[in-house]
Motif scaffolding. Sequence first.
Motif, PDB file in Angstrom:
ATOM      1  N   GLY A  67      45.405  29.400  38.726  1.00  0.00           N
ATOM      2  CA  GLY A  67      45.322  30.733  39.179  1.00  0.00           C
ATOM      3  C   GLY A  67      46.511  31.954  38.126  1.00  0.00           C
ATOM      4  O   GLY A  67      45.968  33.239  38.760  1.00  0.00           O
ATOM      5  N   GLY A  68      45.819  31.810  36.818  1.00  0.00           N
ATOM      6  CA  GLY A  68      45.959  32.999  35.730  1.00  0.00           C
ATOM      7  C   GLY A  68      45.060  33.933  35.630  1.00  0.00           C
ATOM      8  O   GLY A  68      43.969  33.621  35.979  1.00  0.00           O
ATOM      9  N   LEU A  69      45.487  34.667  35.503  1.00  0.00           N
ATOM     10  CA  LEU A  69      44.816  36.476  35.582  1.00  0.00           C
ATOM     11  C   LEU A  69      45.099  36.891  34.114  1.00  0.00           C
ATOM     12  O   LEU A  69      46.480  36.389  34.159  1.00  0.00           O
ATOM     13  CB  LEU A  69      44.856  36.865  36.858  1.00  0.00           C
ATOM     14  N   ALA A  70      44.545  37.046  33.183  1.00  0.00           N
ATOM     15  CA  ALA A  70      45.022  38.385  32.429  1.00  0.00           C
ATOM     16  C   ALA A  70      44.019  39.195  31.438  1.00  0.00           C
ATOM     17  O   ALA A  70      42.075  39.455  31.745  1.00  0.00           O
ATOM     18  CB  ALA A  70      44.889  37.364  30.983  1.00  0.00           C
ATOM     19  N   VAL A  71      44.864  40.301  31.534  1.00  0.00           N
ATOM     20  CA  VAL A  71      43.748  41.800  30.802  1.00  0.00           C
ATOM     21  C   VAL A  71      43.932  42.179  29.210  1.00  0.00           C
ATOM     22  O   VAL A  71      45.225  42.024  28.664  1.00  0.00           O
ATOM     23  CB  VAL A  71      44.586  43.193  31.636  1.00  0.00           C
ATOM     24  N   ILE A  72      42.825  41.874  29.308  1.00  0.00           N
ATOM     25  CA  ILE A  72      42.915  42.333  27.341  1.00  0.00           C
ATOM     26  C   ILE A  72      41.846  43.061  26.730  1.00  0.00           C
ATOM     27  O   ILE A  72      40.933  44.060  27.636  1.00  0.00           O
ATOM     28  CB  ILE A  72      41.861  41.064  26.472  1.00  0.00           C
ATOM     29  N   ALA A  75      39.308  45.919  22.329  1.00  0.00           N
ATOM     30  CA  ALA A  75      39.377  47.334  21.506  1.00  0.00           C
ATOM     31  C   ALA A  75      40.120  46.053  19.781  1.00  0.00           C
ATOM     32  O   ALA A  75      39.670  45.936  18.883  1.00  0.00           O
ATOM     33  CB  ALA A  75      38.673  48.621  21.395  1.00  0.00           C
ATOM     34  N   ALA A  76      40.808  45.968  20.282  1.00  0.00           N
ATOM     35  CA  ALA A  76      42.282  46.059  19.543  1.00  0.00           C
ATOM     36  C   ALA A  76      42.352  44.640  19.587  1.00  0.00           C
ATOM     37  O   ALA A  76      43.266  44.289  18.566  1.00  0.00           O
ATOM     38  CB  ALA A  76      43.744  46.647  20.373  1.00  0.00           C
ATOM     39  N   GLY A  77      41.952  43.594  20.279  1.00  0.00           N
ATOM     40  CA  GLY A  77      41.766  41.942  20.160  1.00  0.00           C
ATOM     41  C   GLY A  77      43.479  42.116  20.769  1.00  0.00           C
ATOM     42  O   GLY A  77      44.033  41.222  19.841  1.00  0.00           O
ATOM     43  N   THR A  78      44.147  42.492  21.690  1.00  0.00           N
ATOM     44  CA  THR A  78      45.091  42.439  22.141  1.00  0.00           C
ATOM     45  C   THR A  78      45.714  42.086  23.852  1.00  0.00           C
ATOM     46  O   THR A  78      44.508  42.214  24.429  1.00  0.00           O
ATOM     47  CB  THR A  78      46.502  42.768  22.202  1.00  0.00           C
ATOM     48  N   THR A  79      46.543  41.660  23.939  1.00  0.00           N
ATOM     49  CA  THR A  79      46.838  41.230  26.153  1.00  0.00           C
ATOM     50  C   THR A  79      47.544  41.713  26.460  1.00  0.00           C
ATOM     51  O   THR A  79      48.698  41.870  25.697  1.00  0.00           O
ATOM     52  CB  THR A  79      47.393  39.288  25.816  1.00  0.00           C
ATOM     53  N   LEU A  80      46.916  42.935  26.992  1.00  0.00           N
ATOM     54  CA  LEU A  80      48.019  43.391  27.982  1.00  0.00           C
ATOM     55  C   LEU A  80      49.109  43.425  28.653  1.00  0.00           C
ATOM     56  O   LEU A  80      50.137  43.338  28.913  1.00  0.00           O
ATOM     57  CB  LEU A  80      47.403  44.654  28.514  1.00  0.00           C
ATOM     58  N   ARG A  81      48.845  42.153  29.319  1.00  0.00           N
ATOM     59  CA  ARG A  81      49.781  41.405  30.397  1.00  0.00           C
ATOM     60  C   ARG A  81      49.217  40.043  30.976  1.00  0.00           C
ATOM     61  O   ARG A  81      47.119  40.047  31.045  1.00  0.00           O
ATOM     62  CB  ARG A  81      50.278  42.422  32.029  1.00  0.00           C
ATOM     63  N   THR A  82      49.593  39.789  30.961  1.00  0.00           N
ATOM     64  CA  THR A  82      49.689  38.157  32.240  1.00  0.00           C
ATOM     65  C   THR A  82      49.614  38.548  33.711  1.00  0.00           C
ATOM     66  O   THR A  82      50.975  38.630  33.628  1.00  0.00           O
ATOM     67  CB  THR A  82      49.558  36.468  31.471  1.00  0.00           C
ATOM     68  N   ILE A  83      48.927  37.848  34.641  1.00  0.00           N
ATOM     69  CA  ILE A  83      49.822  37.658  36.016  1.00  0.00           C
ATOM     70  C   ILE A  83      49.442  36.511  36.359  1.00  0.00           C
ATOM     71  O   ILE A  83      48.535  35.495  36.010  1.00  0.00           O
ATOM     72  CB  ILE A  83      49.583  38.981  36.483  1.00  0.00           C
ATOM     73  N   GLU A  84      50.209  35.876  37.787  1.00  0.00           N
ATOM     74  CA  GLU A  84      49.881  34.638  38.733  1.00  0.00           C
ATOM     75  C   GLU A  84      48.757  34.643  39.872  1.00  0.00           C
ATOM     76  O   GLU A  84      49.791  35.437  40.301  1.00  0.00           O
ATOM     77  CB  GLU A  84      50.338  33.660  38.685  1.00  0.00           C
ATOM     78  N   LEU A  85      48.038  35.035  39.803  1.00  0.00           N
ATOM     79  CA  LEU A  85      47.486  35.382  41.479  1.00  0.00           C
ATOM     80  C   LEU A  85      47.821  34.151  42.632  1.00  0.00           C
ATOM     81  O   LEU A  85      48.494  34.099  43.751  1.00  0.00           O
ATOM     82  CB  LEU A  85      45.571  35.340  41.443  1.00  0.00           C
ATOM     83  N   GLY A  86      48.140  32.566  42.418  1.00  0.00           N
ATOM     84  CA  GLY A  86      49.032  32.219  42.896  1.00  0.00           C
ATOM     85  C   GLY A  86      47.632  30.723  43.414  1.00  0.00           C
ATOM     86  O   GLY A  86      48.406  30.261  43.981  1.00  0.00           O
ATOM     87  N   GLY A  87      46.100  31.535  43.134  1.00  0.00           N
ATOM     88  CA  GLY A  87      45.042  30.458  43.488  1.00  0.00           C
ATOM     89  C   GLY A  87      44.527  29.464  42.392  1.00  0.00           C
ATOM     90  O   GLY A  87      45.131  29.422  41.559  1.00  0.00           O
ATOM     91  N   HIS A  88      43.948  28.862  43.038  1.00  0.00           N
ATOM     92  CA  HIS A  88      43.625  28.235  41.767  1.00  0.00           C
ATOM     93  C   HIS A  88      41.790  27.946  41.928  1.00  0.00           C
ATOM     94  O   HIS A  88      41.129  28.667  42.327  1.00  0.00           O
ATOM     95  CB  HIS A  88      43.938  26.975  42.191  1.00  0.00           C
ATOM     96  N   ASN A  89      40.903  27.534  41.025  1.00  0.00           N
ATOM     97  CA  ASN A  89      39.313  27.714  41.023  1.00  0.00           C
ATOM     98  C   ASN A  89      38.930  29.091  40.479  1.00  0.00           C
ATOM     99  O   ASN A  89      38.032  29.408  41.984  1.00  0.00           O
ATOM    100  CB  ASN A  89      38.876  27.120  42.085  1.00  0.00           C
ATOM    101  N   LEU A  90      38.882  29.848  40.085  1.00  0.00           N
ATOM    102  CA  LEU A  90      38.686  30.920  40.048  1.00  0.00           C
ATOM    103  C   LEU A  90      37.873  31.322  39.735  1.00  0.00           C
ATOM    104  O   LEU A  90      36.993  32.153  38.300  1.00  0.00           O
ATOM    105  CB  LEU A  90      39.660  32.208  38.965  1.00  0.00           C
ATOM    106  N   HIS A  91      36.689  31.840  40.517  1.00  0.00           N
ATOM    107  CA  HIS A  91      34.771  30.975  40.120  1.00  0.00           C
ATOM    108  C   HIS A  91      34.267  32.688  40.110  1.00  0.00           C
ATOM    109  O   HIS A  91      33.384  32.538  38.825  1.00  0.00           O
ATOM    110  CB  HIS A  91      34.709  30.178  40.694  1.00  0.00           C
ATOM    111  N   GLY A  92      34.850  33.778  40.939  1.00  0.00           N
ATOM    112  CA  GLY A  92      33.919  34.759  41.226  1.00  0.00           C
ATOM    113  C   GLY A  92      34.907  36.045  41.161  1.00  0.00           C
ATOM    114  O   GLY A  92      35.532  36.320  41.337  1.00  0.00           O
TER     115      GLY A  92
END
Length: 464
Positions: A67-72, A75-92
Amino acid sequence: MRAAVHGDTMAVSCLWTREVLVYAVAPDPGAGLTAPRARVELPFEAQELLFLGDRGGNLLVADGFGGGLAVIDAAAGTTLRTIELGGHNLHGLAILPGGDRIAIAHQHLHSGMHTTSDDIRWGVFITNSVSMLRTDDLLSGDRRLERRTRVLDLGTVSMPSGDPAGIAVLPDGRFVTALSGVGRVAFGARDARQVTQAAVGTGPSALALSGDGRLFVANTWSDSVSVVSVDDRTEIAQVPLGPPARLAAWERGELLFHDARLSLRGWMSCASCHTRGHTNHRLSDTLGDGNYGAPKRVLSLLGVRDTSPWAWDGRMRSLEAQVEKSVRTTLRGRELTEAEVADVAAYLRTLDLPEVPSPSPVAVTGEGARVLAAGREAFSRYACVRCHREPAYTSAGVHDVGLVDELGTRRFNAPSLRGVRFRRTLLHDGSAKSLEDVLEVHPGHGVVVAADDLRDLIAYLKTL
C-alpha cells in the motif's frame, strides 16, 4: 513497468529494481530517448504512475504489491515523501475534476478477520474500494490525510467486485473502475454511497473514454475490447482482437488464479493476496496453518514449485493439495474439478523469481568475492543450513527454532530464502522488517551472530 508523460518529461517505473527513471522527451519523436536525467530509488516496487496535473512536476507513484505511495519531484529527481495507504493492489490512479482529490482503486485485507464463510460472504475479509485522497494533504504530508480520505466500496453481497484495476474519470466527476476479477466495470461518484455495474469481458484492466459517451475497456483474459455506453451503463459491443486461442494447461490455470468468481460472492481471487504470483506483504488469518487466531505472513509463490512441503505447518505435500485447500477454505468457493486443480498447479509451477541484479555489493572478483565467500561460510557456520538447505534454501518438515505464535505453535515450515531481498517483512508474523531484524530476533539454535559476520551474511542472503 509503466510510463507517464507530463510536458517534456517522461517517467518510467521499474518494478523489481524499486526505482523510477525520469527522461527528457525530445521534441522530435524520431530522436528517441537519451540516458535518464534522474534515477529515483524507492522503498517499494514501483508500478502505477500519475503526474499531478498543474502541481508542477510532482509525480505520484504507487506500490506494485503493498500500500505504499510516494510523491516525487520529477524535475529534481527526489522523493518528497512516502506514505502507507493501508491497502494493497493499488492498480488505478486518477485525478478527479478540479484537481483537489486523487482517486485510487485498491483492495484491503483485514488481518483481524478470518476466512470463515461468513467473513468471506459479507466482504469483511477483503474489501474492494476507491479511496479519494486530498491532493493538498498528499503533497504536504498532512497527518489528517487518512482521516480526511473518502472511501467508496465497489461491491455488495449481491454485486461482486473482486480485484479493482484501472480507473477513468468522466467530465461530470463520476468515475469508472475496472473489476478485473469478475468481468465487470463499476460506476461511482465522489459523493455517492453506492455504485452500479456493467458486465464486460474477462479480466478488464485498462479503460479509455471517448468524447461521445462511450467507454472502451481492455479485457486482458478474453483478448477483446468492450464498448460500453456511459449513459446506459451497458456493454453495447465486444470486439475480439483475434481468433480464440487454444490454451495450454498453465494458461487455463492462470485464468483461474485471477478469477475472483471462484470465491464466495466474488470478493477476491488467488491474485488478491499473491499479487503477480508474489505477495501483498500482509498478514492473513486463514486455515493455512489449521487454525484461526494467529495471522500469518502471505508467502510469495515465486519459485514455489521447488519448495515442498507447503503451508506454514508443512502439511501440504503437493501443489495440487494446496490449491484445493486454498480454494475450499480461503476463498470458500465452489469445488474445483480435478482438471482445474491440475491447471492451477501447472500455472504455479511456471512462476519464477525475477532476474534482476542483486543490490548487494557482492561481485565475482576482489572484495566482493571475499564478502560472498565469507557470507556463505557464515551461513553454514551458524547452522542456517539445517533448515535452509541448497538449492531451494528450505527443507522438508517443520522446525522449532524458538519462535511461537499466538496459539502456542512452535514448529514451522522453513520458508525458502531464495528471493528473500524482495520481501518487506519476515518470519511467520511479519515482525522482522529486515534481514538485520531477523538475525537479531531469530533465536535459531542459541547462537548470536557476531557483528563482524553480519555484513557478510546479509550480503550473501541478498544474492539468493
